[in-house]
Design a protein around this motif. Sequence first.
Motif, mmCIF file in Angstrom:
data_model
loop_
_atom_site.group_PDB
_atom_site.id
_atom_site.type_symbol
_atom_site.label_atom_id
_atom_site.label_comp_id
_atom_site.label_asym_id
_atom_site.label_seq_id
_atom_site.Cartn_x
_atom_site.Cartn_y
_atom_site.Cartn_z
ATOM 1 N N ALA A 347 14.105 74.052 50.721
ATOM 2 C CA ALA A 347 12.668 73.805 50.587
ATOM 3 C C ALA A 347 12.417 72.313 50.572
ATOM 4 O O ALA A 347 13.234 71.540 50.064
ATOM 5 C CB ALA A 347 12.110 74.433 49.306
ATOM 6 N N VAL A 348 11.313 71.926 51.161
ATOM 7 C CA VAL A 348 10.819 70.541 51.087
ATOM 8 C C VAL A 348 9.330 70.627 50.724
ATOM 9 O O VAL A 348 8.749 71.707 50.787
ATOM 10 C CB VAL A 348 10.996 69.794 52.437
ATOM 11 C CG1 VAL A 348 12.477 69.608 52.766
ATOM 12 C CG2 VAL A 348 10.290 70.522 53.573
ATOM 13 N N GLY A 411 13.217 64.848 50.042
ATOM 14 C CA GLY A 411 12.825 65.245 48.681
ATOM 15 C C GLY A 411 12.955 66.732 48.460
ATOM 16 O O GLY A 411 12.271 67.310 47.613
ATOM 17 N N GLY A 412 13.842 67.370 49.213
ATOM 18 C CA GLY A 412 13.946 68.822 49.141
ATOM 19 C C GLY A 412 15.051 69.313 48.237
ATOM 20 O O GLY A 412 15.688 68.545 47.510
ATOM 21 N N THR A 413 15.269 70.619 48.303
ATOM 22 C CA THR A 413 16.321 71.262 47.528
ATOM 23 C C THR A 413 17.214 72.067 48.458
ATOM 24 O O THR A 413 16.731 72.664 49.424
ATOM 25 C CB THR A 413 15.739 72.183 46.440
ATOM 26 O OG1 THR A 413 16.826 72.900 45.803
ATOM 27 C CG2 THR A 413 14.789 73.229 47.020
ATOM 28 N N ILE A 414 18.513 72.092 48.152
ATOM 29 C CA ILE A 414 19.444 72.845 48.996
ATOM 30 C C ILE A 414 19.437 74.335 48.691
ATOM 31 O O ILE A 414 20.081 75.111 49.372
ATOM 32 C CB ILE A 414 20.881 72.297 48.901
ATOM 33 C CG1 ILE A 414 21.467 72.563 47.504
ATOM 34 C CG2 ILE A 414 20.925 70.809 49.223
ATOM 35 C CD1 ILE A 414 22.976 72.504 47.497
ATOM 36 N N SER A 415 18.739 74.735 47.636
ATOM 37 C CA SER A 415 18.535 76.155 47.394
ATOM 38 C C SER A 415 17.109 76.390 46.938
ATOM 39 O O SER A 415 16.672 75.838 45.930
ATOM 40 C CB SER A 415 19.494 76.698 46.342
ATOM 41 O OG SER A 415 19.067 77.993 45.965
ATOM 42 N N ALA A 416 16.383 77.206 47.685
ATOM 43 C CA ALA A 416 14.983 77.475 47.346
ATOM 44 C C ALA A 416 14.846 78.805 46.622
ATOM 45 O O ALA A 416 14.373 78.877 45.503
ATOM 46 C CB ALA A 416 14.131 77.462 48.606
ATOM 47 N N GLY A 419 19.471 80.887 45.418
ATOM 48 C CA GLY A 419 20.351 80.474 44.330
ATOM 49 C C GLY A 419 21.570 79.726 44.849
ATOM 50 O O GLY A 419 21.711 79.470 46.052
ATOM 51 N N LEU A 420 22.451 79.369 43.936
ATOM 52 C CA LEU A 420 23.668 78.634 44.310
ATOM 53 C C LEU A 420 24.871 79.558 44.443
ATOM 54 O O LEU A 420 25.689 79.409 45.352
ATOM 55 C CB LEU A 420 23.978 77.549 43.264
ATOM 56 C CG LEU A 420 23.003 76.379 43.190
ATOM 57 C CD1 LEU A 420 23.432 75.416 42.091
ATOM 58 C CD2 LEU A 420 22.931 75.625 44.524
ATOM 59 N N VAL A 434 22.337 68.441 43.359
ATOM 60 C CA VAL A 434 21.528 69.158 42.385
ATOM 61 C C VAL A 434 21.225 68.263 41.204
ATOM 62 O O VAL A 434 22.127 67.658 40.627
ATOM 63 C CB VAL A 434 22.294 70.411 41.921
ATOM 64 C CG1 VAL A 434 21.537 71.128 40.827
ATOM 65 C CG2 VAL A 434 22.516 71.328 43.104
ATOM 66 N N GLN A 435 19.964 68.180 40.884
ATOM 67 C CA GLN A 435 19.556 67.540 39.648
ATOM 68 C C GLN A 435 20.349 68.197 38.525
ATOM 69 O O GLN A 435 20.202 69.364 38.234
ATOM 70 C CB GLN A 435 18.052 67.777 39.452
ATOM 71 C CG GLN A 435 17.540 67.390 38.091
ATOM 72 C CD GLN A 435 17.603 65.893 37.875
ATOM 73 O OE1 GLN A 435 17.251 65.115 38.742
ATOM 74 N NE2 GLN A 435 18.091 65.488 36.711
ATOM 75 N N CYS A 437 21.493 69.669 35.282
ATOM 76 C CA CYS A 437 20.871 70.144 34.055
ATOM 77 C C CYS A 437 21.351 69.222 32.948
ATOM 78 O O CYS A 437 22.532 68.872 32.881
ATOM 79 C CB CYS A 437 21.283 71.589 33.788
ATOM 80 S SG CYS A 437 20.580 72.230 32.259
ATOM 81 N N PRO A 438 20.452 68.779 32.095
ATOM 82 C CA PRO A 438 20.873 67.769 31.111
ATOM 83 C C PRO A 438 21.783 68.329 30.021
ATOM 84 O O PRO A 438 22.342 67.576 29.242
ATOM 85 C CB PRO A 438 19.544 67.293 30.526
ATOM 86 C CG PRO A 438 18.580 68.402 30.753
ATOM 87 C CD PRO A 438 19.020 69.082 32.015
ATOM 88 N N PHE A 439 21.912 69.626 29.947
ATOM 89 C CA PHE A 439 22.781 70.238 28.943
ATOM 90 C C PHE A 439 23.718 71.242 29.630
ATOM 91 O O PHE A 439 23.371 71.806 30.660
ATOM 92 C CB PHE A 439 21.951 70.983 27.890
ATOM 93 C CG PHE A 439 20.912 70.148 27.225
ATOM 94 C CD1 PHE A 439 21.259 69.216 26.260
ATOM 95 C CD2 PHE A 439 19.565 70.289 27.557
ATOM 96 C CE1 PHE A 439 20.286 68.442 25.632
ATOM 97 C CE2 PHE A 439 18.594 69.517 26.938
ATOM 98 C CZ PHE A 439 18.954 68.587 25.971
#
Lengths: 457, 457
Positions: A347-348, A411-416, A419-420, A434-435, A437-439
């Motif tokens: 997705a973009v 500015g897109g994502t490799i999974s819309a 899922g991964l 992938v951004q 996850c902070p935890f």
Amino acid sequence: MTSFMEVLSGALPTNAILTGDAAAPYLTDWMGELKGEALAVLRPSTAQEVSRIVTICRDAGVVIVPQGGNTGLVGAATPVTKRAAVVVQLGRMNRIRRVDARDNAATVEAGCVLATLQAAAEAEDRLFPLSLGSEGSAQIGGLIATNAGGTMALRWGMMRDLVLGLEVVLPDGRIWSDLSSLRKRNLGIDPKHLFIGAEGTTGIVTAAVLKLVPRPAARATAWLALSRLEAGPEFLSLALQHAGGAVDACELIPRQGLSFASAHVDGAQSPLDPTPDWAVLMEISGPDAEHLQETLMSLLEVAMDRDLVCDGVVAASEGQRRDLWFLREAIVEGQRLAGFQIKHDIAVPVAEVPEFIRVASDRVSKLDAHVLVSAFGHLGDGNIHFNLSPSASADPAELSKCVYGTCLEFGGTISAEHGLGRKKKKIAKDLQAVQTCPFEIESLLDPQRILNPLSES
Amino acid sequence: MTSFMEVLSGALPTNAILTGDAAAPYLTDWMGELKGEALAVLRPSTAQEVSRIVTICRDAGVVIVPQGGNTGLVGAATPVTKRAAVVVQLGRMNRIRRVDARDNAATVEAGCVLATLQAAAEAEDRLFPLSLGSEGSAQIGGLIATNAGGTMALRWGMMRDLVLGLEVVLPDGRIWSDLSSLRKRNLGIDPKHLFIGAEGTTGIVTAAVLKLVPRPAARATAWLALSRLEAGPEFLSLALQHAGGAVDACELIPRQGLSFASAHVDGAQSPLDPTPDWAVLMEISGPDAEHLQETLMSLLEVAMDRDLVCDGVVAASEGQRRDLWFLREAIVEGQRLAGFQIKHDIAVPVAEVPEFIRVASDRVSKLDAHVLVSAFGHLGDGNIHFNLSPSASADPAELSKCVYGTCLEFGGTISAEHGLGRKKKKIAKDLQAVQTCPFEIESLLDPQRILNPLSES
């Protein structure tokens, strides 16, 4: 000493434990790309049985891979693991416990097939507004675990937006039951979202309360030739403004997709002659058929005036409408039948879709002069299935890296919406795509990581 | 040794640190019921400053209470704590960084006031579809941390449903920035939901990307007398079916609420004579004014035929529409001006609203023969503000216990859109009213519990 399998046999009915040939169909993913191994495939009938399985596996250090209809495209439900594993297949928990039209809610078990729920809702004059190609096989639990999207997400949201309450078996075997249909309930962090989209890494969904909406009395559906690819987002924007909240779907259709369809799927023919480079399949729905038709016609008039759309057909009957949707799905089936393909569910931002498609298509053509690109999907969400049929000599990994890299530049994502899973987890890590996850939620909730440790493949 | 305040002074501009009289307004909640204490009220200008504050507080073991517009009703932003605390007030981070009409998204800082964002969206021909009484003061960060609801949640969802991306300072001081506007992005557990509705216990929201929708060209608004309370849910159901997706709001209005309004608020008068026991304020919106009016009139015709509605007025101008909404808000203000009141922000399944109101009203009247009940609010979500003006001799705790207990009997929740904060956390515990979150998320993410430890009040 009692073996793991003996303990399982003592805890579950015999017919809930599959091994050997009976287990085999559950060990391979839908695409036939991954092949896993498992001590057994378990088919529990109740949340209590799921709980027992989790407790037994936890004590034995055996990994659990939950599985629904096994229609996923990223291998999240296939037991490719480093440690010994079982598959927990939820298909026997398939009851619709309740459809409450007054409350616009349905309570269903995880193994209920999407199409079954759609039909049950319709029988009560309601709509369950999730629709996707695999709806005849995909199960509710898997759709929740993967936060499924589909063609109507533009209007109704993804699965996440349709879940009101959940029942989940936790990594320690507890059953957490929260089957509430309340629309508003602010009690701090909402635990539902620890499980939705988590691909079975934090719990096994066993039942859910899902949102229903009024069944629309009428639909209006059109297949429209875009004057050029760039007109797509502008047309969408116009449609959203013009038709208020009535736009259910706005799907992008490439000429290459129709070529695949017409070559390989019986009865799949472009409704427009000449076949345009780019078309959209748009559907609006509401309570008033006449008003919908007027809305659609006046929208088309404006769109043609502005040279966004240059040709089109409007479905004149439910049969014609179904034909158009059949054609939309035939794009997927046609490319599958055409041979080896590489799927990219990206997705973009919506406005970037045309430029992304142009740039990514140029780049993959430079890597493989004969690659065929079918970039279709959910224009309304910026979610494009950028699927490639490469030539035999091409390097699939190189092509994918190019597509994903371009997507990230936009500015897109490799999974819309897929899922991964196991397949994309590695790609995501390699690309640092992938951004983070902070935890480390999965490890915090399941320190042994017995629930679907996707990274251990 | 350098003191905590000296370290703070070295890390922040002088005007970002308030103490004494300057700090006082931030230490009391909006209702004036809670009074807290803090070493200082800090007003950072950037996420980096927030990060520095969190690091300094963590090292010193000082509790942090984040605060937005201080319009919350449950004391989540008031520093009533057992340990030494600071308030972090986000009001200086109030920029709208971007309103992107093409992308239907706005990027705003946490301290931006809701009404400011609404106006900025309107200037770009877009709507930010969150609307509530305190919109002139409430700030985006607080609205996210409390998952605010309001009058339009029926159509557009709560704040959770409008958040696309977040920037958050974590309990360890890291800045987690994920300011994406993508509509679909399945990458496992979605970290946003660890912060939305979490009341500042897991992180401090510093910025967000929010969803915008097309600005409706027209609205149709009606104030309708219900034939009886029981007709409310049936009328709502009819309206949803009849008007498709166009119903923005369906507010329940009790005669007692109008009595408070007309007695205490200038210009607040019932638009219907006689004033009905129960009315609804309904609004629909869309692109076509004429069609909206037709929809509304035909809906009213059916509703009157079925004896759901027996009288009504339709706003003939934007001025009349505003008058009706003014009256809706005057119900709240009128009861506040009438003296001491006990607010209850509850929700039950929509179909249960009438019976709940009857039973709960009966029960509180038995405890306090002179109690005045104003049960108003968001019929569309089953979210009723069951607010009591008790007599002087009544026991507020006993009345609340009765209301909450009754609500739970009806499958409801003791907090619908306000949250638990400090005030309701205790009540929830006493009543065992809250579905326990299956994990201690706050402690897992913030082992020192320096971020807004609500239970330590």
